[in-house]
Design an enzyme around this catalytic site. Structure first.
Site, PDB file in Angstrom:
ATOM      1  N   SER A  67       0.834  -1.207   0.000  1.00 26.82           N
ATOM      2  CA  SER A  67       0.000   0.000   0.000  1.00 26.82           C
ATOM      3  C   SER A  67       0.868   1.256   0.000  1.00 26.82           C
ATOM      4  O   SER A  67       2.000   1.257   0.484  1.00 26.82           O
ATOM      5  CB  SER A  67      -0.902   0.030   1.231  1.00 26.82           C
ATOM      6  OG  SER A  67      -1.770  -1.085   1.244  1.00 26.82           O
TER       7      SER A  67
HETATM    8  N1  SAH Z   1      -1.053  -4.834   3.901  1.00 29.33           N
HETATM    9  C1  SAH Z   1      -0.311  -5.129   2.678  1.00 29.33           C
HETATM   10  C2  SAH Z   1      -1.124  -4.752   1.460  1.00 29.33           C
HETATM   11  C3  SAH Z   1      -1.086  -5.844   0.444  1.00 29.33           C
HETATM   12  S1  SAH Z   1      -2.267  -5.725  -0.867  1.00 29.33           S
HETATM   13  C4  SAH Z   1       1.053  -4.468   2.674  1.00 29.33           C
HETATM   14  O1  SAH Z   1       1.345  -3.683   3.594  1.00 29.33           O
HETATM   15  O2  SAH Z   1       1.854  -4.751   1.785  1.00 29.33           O
HETATM   16  C5  SAH Z   1      -3.595  -6.698  -0.266  1.00 29.33           C
HETATM   17  C6  SAH Z   1      -3.275  -8.133   0.106  1.00 29.33           C
HETATM   18  O3  SAH Z   1      -4.501  -8.741   0.489  1.00 29.33           O
HETATM   19  C7  SAH Z   1      -2.730  -8.985  -1.036  1.00 29.33           C
HETATM   20  O4  SAH Z   1      -1.513  -9.567  -0.652  1.00 29.33           O
HETATM   21  C8  SAH Z   1      -3.809 -10.037  -1.267  1.00 29.33           C
HETATM   22  O5  SAH Z   1      -3.323 -11.305  -1.652  1.00 29.33           O
HETATM   23  C9  SAH Z   1      -4.479 -10.088   0.105  1.00 29.33           C
HETATM   24  N2  SAH Z   1      -5.851 -10.598   0.137  1.00 29.33           N
HETATM   25  C10 SAH Z   1      -6.860 -10.371  -0.758  1.00 29.33           C
HETATM   26  N3  SAH Z   1      -7.984 -11.024  -0.374  1.00 29.33           N
HETATM   27  C11 SAH Z   1      -7.687 -11.662   0.788  1.00 29.33           C
HETATM   28  C12 SAH Z   1      -8.412 -12.511   1.670  1.00 29.33           C
HETATM   29  N4  SAH Z   1      -9.692 -12.856   1.432  1.00 29.33           N
HETATM   30  N5  SAH Z   1      -7.782 -12.991   2.765  1.00 29.33           N
HETATM   31  C13 SAH Z   1      -6.491 -12.691   3.027  1.00 29.33           C
HETATM   32  N6  SAH Z   1      -5.745 -11.895   2.230  1.00 29.33           N
HETATM   33  C14 SAH Z   1      -6.324 -11.386   1.129  1.00 29.33           C
END
Ligand code: SAH
Length: 219
Positions: A67
């Site tokens: 993010s």
């Molecule tokens: N908090 C992260 C943001 C990553 S983007 C950071 O600081 O880098 C969002 C993430 O959510 C992705 O890695 C994606 O695979 C995950 N995601 C999407 N749907 C999900 C679900 N149902 N359960 C767990 N993770 C999920």
């Protein structure tokens, strides 16, 4: 490959990023301090070393992104983290957001649905520094019923709706910060406060752009 070397140059860039976040309206000093302390470039491929402190999202593999720092700061500020808060994060991704929460002394439980991204955190660089951070492979729509109830819940992917199981896993008085899909694109940041076993109050904030929250596990 990630490269773990925090140079004077990186620290200078982090300082500049803090100024950008202040200009954009972030005021929580504890949140700003966490972002100023944690080397964001450790959470990215070394190819991004020169640009890791720009206020942008970057790819982290598997079609996912780390993010934008503003988004991390914004969500964390809305969560009003207190020491020892039990926090559930949906979407570990690079683990940068989870590290910010751990730095604020929360007890962090983070879930990732992409096996490759989950496994990447087996080598988590700050394992010893943040023993208060625990990793789970699973579907965030299900939450972690055996570890709840939680004081705070943060969703870091675009949610199609507010997952009822996650509301059920919150303590009364607890808060959830969640970006929910809008009909005409983007996600509205919402903060849901659980005011009673069957009642919630909803506050509405800015529009953001996240990768989708998907059902089930992958891999
Ligand atoms: N908090 C992260 C943001 C990553 S983007 C950071 O600081 O880098 C969002 C993430 O959510 C992705 O890695 C994606 O695979 C995950 N995601 C999407 N749907 C999900 C679900 N149902 N359960 C767990 N993770 C999920």
């Amino acid at each position: 490959m990630r490269k773990y070397e925090d140079l004077y140059r990186h620290k200078g860039l982090r300082n500049q990023l803090i100024n950008v976040l202040r200009e954009k309206g972030i005021t929580d000093e504890d949140v700003l301090d966490a972002i100023n302390t944690i080397p964001r470039h450790y959470f990215l491929d070394s190819a991004f070393d020169q640009i890791a402190y720009e206020d942008r999202a970057f790819p982290i593999g598997e079609g996912q992104t780390i993010s934008q720092p503003y988004t991390v700061a914004y969500q964390t500020q809305l969560l009003q983290i207190k020491k020892l808060d039990k926090v559930l994060e949906i979407g570990t991704g690079s683990c940068y957001q989870a590290t910010v929460l751990a730095h604020l002394n929360a007890r962090v439980y983070t879930i990732e649905r992409q096996k490759k991204l989950y496994e990447q955190n087996k080598n988590y660089i700050f394992k010893n520094k943040y023993p208060n951070l625990k990793f789970f492979y699973g579907d965030g729509f299900e939450g972690l019923p055996t570890y709840g109830p939680f004081d705070k819940v943060i969703i870091t992917a675009a949610a199609p709706f507010i997952p009822p199981k996650l509301i059920a896993q919150m303590k009364v008085g607890g808060m959830m910060v969640i970006p929910v899909d809008e009909a005409n694109g983007g996600q509205r940041m919402l903060r849901i406060t659980k005011t009673g076993e069957n009642s919630c109050v909803e506050e509405s904030f800015e529009l953001f752009s996240f990768v989708p929250m998907l059902q089930g596990k992958n891999g």
